[in-house]
Design a protein around this motif. Structure first.
Motif, PDB file in Angstrom:
ATOM      1  N   ALA A   1      29.580  35.461  39.897  1.00 37.10           N
ATOM      2  CA  ALA A   1      29.473  36.784  39.271  1.00 37.10           C
ATOM      3  C   ALA A   1      29.458  37.878  40.338  1.00 37.10           C
ATOM      4  CB  ALA A   1      28.205  36.855  38.419  1.00 37.10           C
ATOM      5  N   ALA A   2      28.898  37.554  41.496  1.00 43.63           N
ATOM      6  CA  ALA A   2      28.830  38.546  42.576  1.00 43.63           C
ATOM      7  C   ALA A   2      30.149  38.651  43.341  1.00 43.63           C
ATOM      8  CB  ALA A   2      27.699  38.172  43.540  1.00 43.63           C
ATOM      9  N   ALA A   3      30.975  37.604  43.260  1.00 42.16           N
ATOM     10  CA  ALA A   3      32.190  37.538  44.088  1.00 42.16           C
ATOM     11  C   ALA A   3      33.139  38.733  43.916  1.00 42.16           C
ATOM     12  CB  ALA A   3      32.915  36.207  43.852  1.00 42.16           C
ATOM     13  N   PRO A   4      33.378  39.227  42.675  1.00 44.64           N
ATOM     14  CA  PRO A   4      34.286  40.381  42.559  1.00 44.64           C
ATOM     15  C   PRO A   4      33.777  41.599  43.328  1.00 44.64           C
ATOM     16  CG  PRO A   4      33.918  39.373  40.411  1.00 44.64           C
ATOM     17  CD  PRO A   4      32.966  38.712  41.357  1.00 44.64           C
ATOM     18  N   ALA A   5      32.469  41.809  43.320  1.00 45.69           N
ATOM     19  CA  ALA A   5      31.903  42.938  44.072  1.00 45.69           C
ATOM     20  C   ALA A   5      32.096  42.711  45.575  1.00 45.69           C
ATOM     21  CB  ALA A   5      30.423  43.096  43.735  1.00 45.69           C
ATOM     22  N   TYR A   6      31.862  41.484  46.013  1.00 43.69           N
ATOM     23  CA  TYR A   6      32.105  41.186  47.438  1.00 43.69           C
ATOM     24  C   TYR A   6      33.565  41.451  47.794  1.00 43.69           C
ATOM     25  CZ  TYR A   6      27.651  38.610  47.228  1.00 43.69           C
ATOM     26  OH  TYR A   6      26.344  38.255  47.062  1.00 43.69           O
ATOM     27  N   ALA A   7      34.474  41.027  46.911  1.00 43.72           N
ATOM     28  CA  ALA A   7      35.912  41.180  47.183  1.00 43.72           C
ATOM     29  C   ALA A   7      36.296  42.652  47.210  1.00 43.72           C
ATOM     30  CB  ALA A   7      36.724  40.417  46.135  1.00 43.72           C
ATOM     31  N   TRP A   8      35.686  43.401  46.310  1.00 42.54           N
ATOM     32  CA  TRP A   8      35.959  44.846  46.268  1.00 42.54           C
ATOM     33  C   TRP A   8      35.537  45.489  47.587  1.00 42.54           C
ATOM     34  CZ3 TRP A   8      38.611  47.480  42.665  1.00 42.54           C
ATOM     35  CH2 TRP A   8      38.582  48.874  42.736  1.00 42.54           C
ATOM     36  N   TYR A   9      34.392  45.042  48.086  1.00 48.73           N
ATOM     37  CA  TYR A   9      33.822  45.626  49.299  1.00 48.73           C
ATOM     38  C   TYR A   9      34.531  45.138  50.562  1.00 48.73           C
ATOM     39  CZ  TYR A   9      30.264  47.203  52.603  1.00 48.73           C
ATOM     40  OH  TYR A   9      29.620  47.813  53.636  1.00 48.73           O
ATOM     41  N   PHE A  10      34.758  43.818  50.660  1.00 51.35           N
ATOM     42  CA  PHE A  10      35.275  43.232  51.907  1.00 51.35           C
ATOM     43  C   PHE A  10      36.798  43.094  51.946  1.00 51.35           C
ATOM     44  CE2 PHE A  10      30.963  41.136  51.937  1.00 51.35           C
ATOM     45  CZ  PHE A  10      30.497  41.775  53.081  1.00 51.35           C
ATOM     46  N   ALA A  11      37.455  43.143  50.776  1.00 45.28           N
ATOM     47  CA  ALA A  11      38.904  42.869  50.755  1.00 45.28           C
ATOM     48  C   ALA A  11      39.638  43.967  49.993  1.00 45.28           C
ATOM     49  CB  ALA A  11      39.141  41.487  50.163  1.00 45.28           C
ATOM     50  N   THR A  12      40.459  43.588  49.015  1.00 47.86           N
ATOM     51  CA  THR A  12      41.287  44.576  48.306  1.00 47.86           C
ATOM     52  C   THR A  12      41.027  44.486  46.802  1.00 47.86           C
ATOM     53  OG1 THR A  12      43.095  43.051  47.852  1.00 47.86           O
ATOM     54  CG2 THR A  12      43.121  44.141  50.013  1.00 47.86           C
ATOM     55  N   PRO A  13      41.468  45.482  46.034  1.00 50.17           N
ATOM     56  CA  PRO A  13      41.326  45.384  44.572  1.00 50.17           C
ATOM     57  C   PRO A  13      41.995  44.122  44.004  1.00 50.17           C
ATOM     58  CG  PRO A  13      41.907  47.623  45.197  1.00 50.17           C
ATOM     59  CD  PRO A  13      41.996  46.799  46.449  1.00 50.17           C
ATOM     60  N   GLN A  14      43.097  43.699  44.632  1.00 53.84           N
ATOM     61  CA  GLN A  14      43.759  42.481  44.150  1.00 53.84           C
ATOM     62  C   GLN A  14      42.856  41.260  44.323  1.00 53.84           C
ATOM     63  OE1 GLN A  14      45.303  44.823  45.898  1.00 53.84           O
ATOM     64  NE2 GLN A  14      47.257  45.250  44.910  1.00 53.84           N
ATOM     65  N   HIS A  15      42.168  41.209  45.464  1.00 49.61           N
ATOM     66  CA  HIS A  15      41.215  40.109  45.672  1.00 49.61           C
ATOM     67  C   HIS A  15      40.081  40.177  44.649  1.00 49.61           C
ATOM     68  CE1 HIS A  15      43.212  40.055  49.636  1.00 49.61           C
ATOM     69  NE2 HIS A  15      42.849  38.784  49.671  1.00 49.61           N
ATOM     70  N   ALA A  16      39.669  41.402  44.327  1.00 47.20           N
ATOM     71  CA  ALA A  16      38.587  41.561  43.352  1.00 47.20           C
ATOM     72  C   ALA A  16      39.038  41.095  41.971  1.00 47.20           C
ATOM     73  CB  ALA A  16      38.136  43.022  43.309  1.00 47.20           C
ATOM     74  N   ILE A  17      40.311  41.360  41.644  1.00 43.34           N
ATOM     75  CA  ILE A  17      40.841  40.900  40.347  1.00 43.34           C
ATOM     76  C   ILE A  17      40.854  39.372  40.311  1.00 43.34           C
ATOM     77  CG2 ILE A  17      42.926  40.788  38.908  1.00 43.34           C
ATOM     78  CD1 ILE A  17      43.474  43.720  39.834  1.00 43.34           C
ATOM     79  N   LEU A  18      41.334  38.756  41.394  1.00 41.89           N
ATOM     80  CA  LEU A  18      41.338  37.288  41.458  1.00 41.89           C
ATOM     81  C   LEU A  18      39.907  36.758  41.291  1.00 41.89           C
ATOM     82  CD1 LEU A  18      42.753  34.525  42.079  1.00 41.89           C
ATOM     83  CD2 LEU A  18      42.106  34.903  44.464  1.00 41.89           C
ATOM     84  N   ALA A  19      38.971  37.322  42.053  1.00 46.38           N
ATOM     85  CA  ALA A  19      37.582  36.851  41.984  1.00 46.38           C
ATOM     86  C   ALA A  19      37.027  37.053  40.574  1.00 46.38           C
ATOM     87  CB  ALA A  19      36.725  37.592  43.016  1.00 46.38           C
ATOM     88  N   GLY A  20      37.401  38.159  39.929  1.00 50.70           N
ATOM     89  CA  GLY A  20      36.933  38.424  38.565  1.00 50.70           C
ATOM     90  C   GLY A  20      37.468  37.393  37.582  1.00 50.70           C
ATOM     91  N   LEU A  21      38.763  37.080  37.700  1.00 52.06           N
ATOM     92  CA  LEU A  21      39.357  36.072  36.810  1.00 52.06           C
ATOM     93  C   LEU A  21      38.684  34.718  37.010  1.00 52.06           C
ATOM     94  CD1 LEU A  21      43.186  36.892  37.172  1.00 52.06           C
ATOM     95  CD2 LEU A  21      41.755  37.213  35.142  1.00 52.06           C
ATOM     96  N   LEU A  22      38.472  34.357  38.282  1.00 54.46           N
ATOM     97  CA  LEU A  22      37.861  33.054  38.571  1.00 54.46           C
ATOM     98  C   LEU A  22      36.406  33.015  38.104  1.00 54.46           C
ATOM     99  CD1 LEU A  22      39.426  32.222  42.062  1.00 54.46           C
ATOM    100  CD2 LEU A  22      40.114  31.414  39.798  1.00 54.46           C
ATOM    101  N   ALA A  23      35.724  34.160  38.179  1.00 53.32           N
ATOM    102  CA  ALA A  23      34.331  34.210  37.718  1.00 53.32           C
ATOM    103  C   ALA A  23      34.271  34.032  36.199  1.00 53.32           C
ATOM    104  CB  ALA A  23      33.682  35.533  38.129  1.00 53.32           C
ATOM    105  N   VAL A  24      35.139  34.729  35.477  1.00 51.69           N
ATOM    106  CA  VAL A  24      35.155  34.606  34.008  1.00 51.69           C
ATOM    107  C   VAL A  24      35.448  33.159  33.615  1.00 51.69           C
ATOM    108  CG1 VAL A  24      36.440  35.247  31.935  1.00 51.69           C
ATOM    109  CG2 VAL A  24      35.757  37.012  33.575  1.00 51.69           C
ATOM    110  N   LEU A  25      36.431  32.569  34.303  1.00 51.23           N
ATOM    111  CA  LEU A  25      36.800  31.177  34.038  1.00 51.23           C
ATOM    112  C   LEU A  25      35.608  30.248  34.284  1.00 51.23           C
ATOM    113  CD1 LEU A  25      39.179  29.326  33.358  1.00 51.23           C
ATOM    114  CD2 LEU A  25      39.723  29.258  35.797  1.00 51.23           C
TER     115      LEU A  25
END
Ligand code: G3P
Length: 201
Positions: free
Chosen positions: A151-175
């Protein structure tokens, strides 16, 4: 499009290798689907009491996610590489969760997701792993640690990487949350098995 489709297919096929089942069988631990939660992941391998087999499963299941991303990086020409890596990672987790070899009945994708996050943006992977470890150390539930870390991963991705990484992390978190519905029910009832306990649930 073709490059993304190939990266996705390669990721899926790599992700679909059910290392937990293979390792449990190789170590003579029986059919993982008849043990503990019935899940094919490292947490359930640990319920057999064999820590080495569990660690090996964890490394191989996360490794296949990382390798799917890494191979895509090596094989894809520059402008498409970044997106193709995200696609390969996403499909590696889909492969783990819905493997063609097991009639699409696979795992929950936690280890593979962590491997994918490490390979696509290592600070995101490290932060998620640290969150898993801290939550597991406090509460002793593998599932809860995974739910919070992912659940925290999309926020980490937003902060440390790119919006695309955050989208991937969000999809994987929902899954992952969807795949943990039985765990969530057990957690709420106080019936979830703690890490290392062999009790069948
Ligand atoms: O990685 C899966 C973990 O979060 C839960 O596994 O076997 O307790 O359902 P399990």
């Amino acid at each position: 499009f073709l490059i993304h489709a190939l990266a996705g297919l390669g990721g899926y096929l790599l992700g679909a290798v059910p290392f937990g089942i293979v390792i449990a069988r190789l170590f003579g631990l029986g059919d993982l689907r008849q043990i503990g939660s019935g899940n094919i992941g490292a947490t359930n391998v640990l319920r057999t009491g064999n820590k080495f087999a569990a660690v090996l499963t964890l490394l191989l299941d996360s490794g296949k996610g990382a390798i799917a991303v890494g191979l895509t990086f090596l094989l894809t020409p520059e402008p498409q590489a970044a997106h193709a890596m995200l696609a390969a990672g996403f499909w590696a987790v889909i492969g783990h969760n819905f493997p063609i070899w097991l009639k699409f009945k696979g795992g929950k994708g936690v280890a593979t997701t962590l491997g994918v996050l490490l390979a696509t943006a290592w600070p995101v992977g490290l932060a998620a792993i640290a969150t898993w470890l801290a939550t597991a150390a406090i509460f002793r539930y593998s599932s809860l640690a995974a739910l919070i870390a992912l659940a925290a991963a999309p926020a980490y991705a937003w902060y440390f990487a790119t919006p695309q990484h955050a989208i991937l992390a969000g999809l994987l978190a929902v899954l992952a949350w969807a795949r943990h519905h039985e765990n969530i029910r057990r957690l709420m009832r106080g019936e979830e098995t703690k890490i290392g306990k062999k009790k069948t649930v």
